[in-house]
Motif scaffolding. Structure first.
Motif, PDB file in Angstrom:
ATOM      1  N   SER A  59       0.826  -1.211   0.000  1.00 24.44           N
ATOM      2  CA  SER A  59       0.000   0.000   0.000  1.00 24.44           C
ATOM      3  C   SER A  59       0.859   1.260   0.000  1.00 24.44           C
ATOM      4  O   SER A  59       2.051   1.218   0.351  1.00 24.44           O
ATOM      5  N   GLY A  60       0.215   2.377  -0.325  1.00 27.79           N
ATOM      6  CA  GLY A  60       0.908   3.664  -0.278  1.00 27.79           C
ATOM      7  C   GLY A  60       1.318   4.021   1.135  1.00 27.79           C
ATOM      8  O   GLY A  60       2.398   4.566   1.375  1.00 27.79           O
ATOM      9  N   THR A  61       0.445   3.715   2.069  1.00 29.51           N
ATOM     10  CA  THR A  61       0.747   3.999   3.473  1.00 29.51           C
ATOM     11  C   THR A  61       2.023   3.279   3.899  1.00 29.51           C
ATOM     12  O   THR A  61       2.912   3.880   4.519  1.00 29.51           O
ATOM     13  N   ASN A  64       5.098   4.953   2.331  1.00 35.61           N
ATOM     14  CA  ASN A  64       5.480   6.187   3.040  1.00 35.61           C
ATOM     15  C   ASN A  64       6.149   5.870   4.367  1.00 35.61           C
ATOM     16  O   ASN A  64       7.180   6.444   4.724  1.00 35.61           O
ATOM     17  N   HIS A  85      -1.309  13.496   3.590  1.00 37.70           N
ATOM     18  CA  HIS A  85      -1.792  12.156   3.931  1.00 37.70           C
ATOM     19  C   HIS A  85      -0.976  11.566   5.075  1.00 37.70           C
ATOM     20  O   HIS A  85      -1.519  10.974   6.002  1.00 37.70           O
ATOM     21  N   GLU A  90      -2.390   8.445   8.392  1.00 36.60           N
ATOM     22  CA  GLU A  90      -1.572   7.235   8.526  1.00 36.60           C
ATOM     23  C   GLU A  90      -1.469   6.808   9.988  1.00 36.60           C
ATOM     24  O   GLU A  90      -0.482   6.230  10.434  1.00 36.60           O
ATOM     25  N   GLU A 137       3.751  16.204  -1.029  1.00 36.69           N
ATOM     26  CA  GLU A 137       2.706  15.346  -1.618  1.00 36.69           C
ATOM     27  C   GLU A 137       2.310  15.922  -2.982  1.00 36.69           C
ATOM     28  O   GLU A 137       1.903  17.075  -3.063  1.00 36.69           O
ATOM     29  N   ASN A 141      -3.745  15.619  -2.268  1.00 35.66           N
ATOM     30  CA  ASN A 141      -5.112  15.086  -2.192  1.00 35.66           C
ATOM     31  C   ASN A 141      -6.098  16.074  -1.570  1.00 35.66           C
ATOM     32  O   ASN A 141      -7.062  16.511  -2.198  1.00 35.66           O
ATOM     33  N   ASP A 170       5.537  11.811  -1.396  1.00 33.66           N
ATOM     34  CA  ASP A 170       4.338  10.981  -1.439  1.00 33.66           C
ATOM     35  C   ASP A 170       3.712  11.243  -2.802  1.00 33.66           C
ATOM     36  O   ASP A 170       2.989  12.217  -3.003  1.00 33.66           O
ATOM     37  N   ALA A 172       1.544   9.338  -4.464  1.00 32.11           N
ATOM     38  CA  ALA A 172       0.425   8.417  -4.697  1.00 32.11           C
ATOM     39  C   ALA A 172      -0.216   8.709  -6.056  1.00 32.11           C
ATOM     40  O   ALA A 172      -0.582   7.799  -6.798  1.00 32.11           O
ATOM     41  N   ARG A 173      -0.318  10.014  -6.373  1.00 31.76           N
ATOM     42  CA  ARG A 173      -0.905  10.420  -7.671  1.00 31.76           C
ATOM     43  C   ARG A 173       0.085  11.254  -8.491  1.00 31.76           C
ATOM     44  O   ARG A 173      -0.297  12.185  -9.190  1.00 31.76           O
ATOM     45  N   MET A 196       7.382   7.567  -3.502  1.00 29.56           N
ATOM     46  CA  MET A 196       6.399   6.474  -3.429  1.00 29.56           C
ATOM     47  C   MET A 196       5.308   6.759  -4.457  1.00 29.56           C
ATOM     48  O   MET A 196       4.775   7.863  -4.501  1.00 29.56           O
ATOM     49  N   CYS A 198       1.628   5.048  -6.266  1.00 25.60           N
ATOM     50  CA  CYS A 198       0.586   4.026  -6.075  1.00 25.60           C
ATOM     51  C   CYS A 198       0.059   3.502  -7.414  1.00 25.60           C
ATOM     52  O   CYS A 198      -0.150   4.278  -8.346  1.00 25.60           O
ATOM     53  N   LYS A 201      -4.615   3.560  -7.489  1.00 24.77           N
ATOM     54  CA  LYS A 201      -5.473   4.750  -7.597  1.00 24.77           C
ATOM     55  C   LYS A 201      -5.814   4.961  -9.078  1.00 24.77           C
ATOM     56  O   LYS A 201      -6.431   4.074  -9.649  1.00 24.77           O
TER      57      LYS A 201
HETATM   58  C1  LIG Z   1      -1.761  11.260  -1.137  1.00 27.53           C
HETATM   59  C2  LIG Z   1      -1.908   9.855  -0.625  1.00 27.53           C
HETATM   60  N1  LIG Z   1      -0.845   9.249  -0.104  1.00 27.53           N
HETATM   61  C3  LIG Z   1      -0.903   7.990   0.359  1.00 27.53           C
HETATM   62  C4  LIG Z   1      -2.083   7.277   0.307  1.00 27.53           C
HETATM   63  C5  LIG Z   1      -2.121   5.900   0.905  1.00 27.53           C
HETATM   64  O1  LIG Z   1      -2.361   4.892  -0.007  1.00 27.53           O
HETATM   65  P1  LIG Z   1      -2.992   3.496   0.490  1.00 27.53           P
HETATM   66  O2  LIG Z   1      -4.452   3.693   0.597  1.00 27.53           O
HETATM   67  O3  LIG Z   1      -2.603   2.545  -0.631  1.00 27.53           O
HETATM   68  O4  LIG Z   1      -2.348   3.129   1.768  1.00 27.53           O
HETATM   69  C6  LIG Z   1      -3.228   7.876  -0.222  1.00 27.53           C
HETATM   70  C7  LIG Z   1      -4.504   7.139  -0.250  1.00 27.53           C
HETATM   71  O5  LIG Z   1      -5.536   7.607  -0.636  1.00 27.53           O
HETATM   72  C8  LIG Z   1      -3.141   9.214  -0.699  1.00 27.53           C
HETATM   73  O6  LIG Z   1      -4.212   9.854  -1.189  1.00 27.53           O
END
Ligand SMILES: Cc1ncc(COP(=O)(O)O)c(C=O)c1O
Length: 347
Positions: A59-61, A64, A85, A90, A137, A141, A170, A172-173, A196, A198, A201
């Motif tokens: 996972s992204g979490t 990170n 995030h 987290e 980030e 988000n 981070d 993720a996107r 990191m 993802c 998403k």
């Molecule tokens: C900016 C950001 N970082 C990290 C994550 C964490 O990803 P995960 O849900 O796979 O743990 C998210 C999840 O929505 C996110 O929006």
């Protein structure tokens, strides 16, 4: 009733073609390092990000958290945005698993001005924690999927170099940021010690992220992944989805961004809704319903009754995210439902 699920870009289900790619992926035991599909995805992602090596994580979490643990010591301080995030979502993992203290910055729209980062860096003083890491980030988000300006990243990077502070992204996107801005993934990543990204998403995979950095960093990170329980065995079945997504689902994110624009424009026409159209740069639309007199939870329930699912981003703030599993018609219907619920006459 058909449900239009705009809660997140994580709600997508793997397509038939993605499932075929997963089922036909060659597999091995990744804890022994011999899953060929995981190795391919790690190498390909590292190449795209311009890093020496990558590590596949569930996972992204976890990605990170492994980065934080690998680049800090207990008692260190990490500078990051108060809406990030890592700070908000987290579960205080950095305090529990790495003994870290956060120094948050209230940047406008999720973007931390370099000047504020500079002021947050601790002086060399035995009474104070040491600042060892800055996290950014991109896209951001909670700020509504906004893209980080490269100019600000460069300024923060110069500052961190001067103070020997490491940087984690981070991302993720990050895919969305790159597709929207035309800045390459490599260019965005080169200012960071670790990145990191993802797959679960906008890319539409069921699970998985990659943490990328130097070979030395990834070697240490692999140990922390094992410690956190993220060593998976025949993980190539998931990594196969990632390889498929890089080939087929990356460039098409521009369609998600276009749909988010369409939805945001429709929402902006509803008199009692506040939306900052400038913040709609990728696939996320955040808006405020305060003037309707409704609270987020109540509005979400009413919208859900009409088949539209959103998430709450505060007492009167809602978030809608476009993704692979919604089309133009769904976005039109979502707009019509919002007009009906929030009062539709043009502004
Ligand atoms: C900016 C950001 N970082 C990290 C994550 C964490 O990803 P995960 O849900 O796979 O743990 C998210 C999840 O929505 C996110 O929006």
């Amino acid at each position: 009733m058909k449900i239009i699920d705009l809660r997140s870009d994580t709600v997508t289900k793997p397509s038939a073609a993605m499932k075929r790619a997963m089922f036909s992926a060659p597999l091995g035991d990744d804890v022994f390092g011999d899953d060929p599909t995981v190795n391919r995805l790690q190498a390909e992602t590292a190449r795209l990000l311009g890093k020496q090596a990558g590590l596949f994580v569930p996972s992204g979490t976890m990605g990170n958290q492994i980065a934080l643990k690998t680049m800090t010591n207990p008692g260190d301080e990490v500078i990051l945005d108060h809406e990030s995030h890592i700070f908000r979502y987290e579960v205080a993992g950095a305090a529990v698993m790495s003994g870290l203290q956060f120094h948050t910055i209230t940047g406008p729209g999720g973007i931390m001005p370099a000047e504020q980062v500079k002021n947050a860096i601790r002086p060399d003083d035995i009474h104070q924690p040491q600042t060892t890491l800055v996290c950014l980030e991109n896209t951001h988000n909670r700020a509504g999927g906004v893209v980080y300006s490269l100019a600000e990243i460069k300024k923060i990077s110069a500052l961190c170099k001067k103070h020997k502070i490491k940087m984690h992204l981070d991302g993720a996107r990050l895919w969305n940021a790159s597709v929207a801005s035309g800045v390459s993934l490599k260019e965005y990543s080169k200012y960071f010690d670790s990145v990191m990204v993802c797959f679960s998403k906008g890319l539409g995979c069921p699970a998985g992220s990659v943490l990328a950095g130097s070979s030395d960093f990834i070697e240490k990170a692999r140990r922390h992944r094992k410690m956190m329980g993220g060593g998976m065995r025949q993980a190539g079945i998931l990594a196969g989805a990632g390889l498929y997504a890089l080939k087929h689902n990356l460039k098409r994110m521009a369609e998600d961004h276009k749909r988010a624009q369409t939805l945001a424009r429709t929402i902006s026409q509803i008199p009692k809704i506040q939306i900052d159209l400038d913040s709609v740069q990728t696939n996320i639309v955040v808006f405020d319903i305060k003037q309707t007199g409704m609270r987020s939870e109540q509005a979400m329930e009413i919208l859900a009754g009409k088949g539209l699912w959103l998430v709450s981003f505060g007492p009167t703030r809602l978030r809608a995210v476009t993704h692979l599993d919604v089309d133009d018609k769904d976005i039109e219907t979502a707009g019509a439902i919002m007009r009906e619920i929030f009062g539709g006459r043009n502004k």
